[in-house]
Design a protein around this motif. Structure first.
Motif, PDB file in Angstrom:
ATOM      1  N   MET A   1       0.831  -1.211   0.000  1.00 13.69           N
ATOM      2  CA  MET A   1       0.000   0.000   0.000  1.00 13.69           C
ATOM      3  C   MET A   1       0.863   1.258   0.000  1.00 13.69           C
ATOM      4  SD  MET A   1      -3.434  -0.652   2.239  1.00 13.69           S
ATOM      5  CE  MET A   1      -2.619  -0.919   3.771  1.00 13.69           C
ATOM      6  N   PHE A   2       1.954   1.231   0.767  1.00 13.97           N
ATOM      7  CA  PHE A   2       2.844   2.389   0.809  1.00 13.97           C
ATOM      8  C   PHE A   2       3.402   2.690  -0.573  1.00 13.97           C
ATOM      9  CE2 PHE A   2       7.223   3.908   0.977  1.00 13.97           C
ATOM     10  CZ  PHE A   2       7.019   5.150   1.548  1.00 13.97           C
TER      11      PHE A   2
ATOM     12  N   HIS B   1       1.349   6.455  -7.134  1.00 12.76           N
ATOM     13  CA  HIS B   1       0.244   7.274  -7.634  1.00 12.76           C
ATOM     14  C   HIS B   1       0.482   8.754  -7.347  1.00 12.76           C
ATOM     15  CE1 HIS B   1      -1.923   3.453  -8.001  1.00 12.76           C
ATOM     16  NE2 HIS B   1      -2.605   4.093  -8.936  1.00 12.76           N
ATOM     17  N   TYR B   2       1.057   9.063  -6.198  1.00 11.23           N
ATOM     18  CA  TYR B   2       1.368  10.451  -5.876  1.00 11.23           C
ATOM     19  C   TYR B   2       2.399  11.010  -6.854  1.00 11.23           C
ATOM     20  CZ  TYR B   2       2.843  14.550  -3.257  1.00 11.23           C
ATOM     21  OH  TYR B   2       3.149  15.824  -2.892  1.00 11.23           O
TER      22      TYR B   2
ATOM     23  N   LYS C   1       3.662  14.259 -11.866  1.00  6.21           N
ATOM     24  CA  LYS C   1       4.263  14.271 -13.195  1.00  6.21           C
ATOM     25  C   LYS C   1       3.253  14.693 -14.261  1.00  6.21           C
ATOM     26  CE  LYS C   1       6.467  10.548 -14.168  1.00  6.21           C
ATOM     27  NZ  LYS C   1       6.823   9.196 -14.633  1.00  6.21           N
ATOM     28  N   LYS C   2       2.045  14.170 -14.200  1.00  4.52           N
ATOM     29  CA  LYS C   2       1.070  14.390 -15.270  1.00  4.52           C
ATOM     30  C   LYS C   2       0.126  15.560 -15.001  1.00  4.52           C
ATOM     31  CE  LYS C   2       1.033   9.660 -16.842  1.00  4.52           C
ATOM     32  NZ  LYS C   2       0.246   8.465 -17.067  1.00  4.52           N
ATOM     33  N   GLY C   3      -0.023  15.948 -13.793  1.00  2.84           N
ATOM     34  CA  GLY C   3      -0.932  17.036 -13.490  1.00  2.84           C
ATOM     35  C   GLY C   3      -2.220  16.516 -12.866  1.00  2.84           C
TER      36      GLY C   3
ATOM     37  N   ARG D   1      -9.170  12.786 -14.479  1.00  3.76           N
ATOM     38  CA  ARG D   1      -9.817  12.217 -15.661  1.00  3.76           C
ATOM     39  C   ARG D   1      -9.651  10.699 -15.683  1.00  3.76           C
ATOM     40  NH1 ARG D   1      -6.977  14.691 -19.333  1.00  3.76           N
ATOM     41  NH2 ARG D   1      -8.011  16.649 -18.881  1.00  3.76           N
ATOM     42  N   ALA D   2      -8.451  10.232 -15.378  1.00  6.49           N
ATOM     43  CA  ALA D   2      -8.212   8.789 -15.346  1.00  6.49           C
ATOM     44  C   ALA D   2      -9.025   8.130 -14.239  1.00  6.49           C
ATOM     45  CB  ALA D   2      -6.726   8.512 -15.155  1.00  6.49           C
TER      46      ALA D   2
END
Length: 74
Positions: free
Chosen positions: A20-21, A27-28, A33-35, A41-42
């Motif tokens: 989980m960590f 994800h963070y 990176k992507k905004g 949206r994803a």
């Protein structure tokens, strides 16, 4: 034999917490990176796909239950 569930349970908890960590960290980092908009949206796409899959499984279960003659009325 009394120690086996304790050892395996502890291993399971440690493995899940570690996973989980790293999942949250990944994800963070992807969000930075992507905004924020791309991540939202994803997330919306995945949520919609989950709801469609849930409705599909429910309909399949209802159809099979009806074909087997189960009483589905309240």
């Amino acid at each position: 034999m009394d120690w086996v569930p304790i050892v395996f349970g502890t291993f399971k908890v440690v493995a899940l917490l570690t996973a989980m960590f790293f999942a949250i960290k990944w994800h963070y980092d992807q969000g930075e990176k992507k905004g924020r908009e791309a991540v939202l949206r994803a997330s919306a796409k995945i949520t919609a796909l989950f709801v469609v899959a849930l409705v599909g499984v429910g309909l399949i279960a209802y159809t099979i239950s009806s074909m087997l003659g189960l009483n589905l009325s309240y």
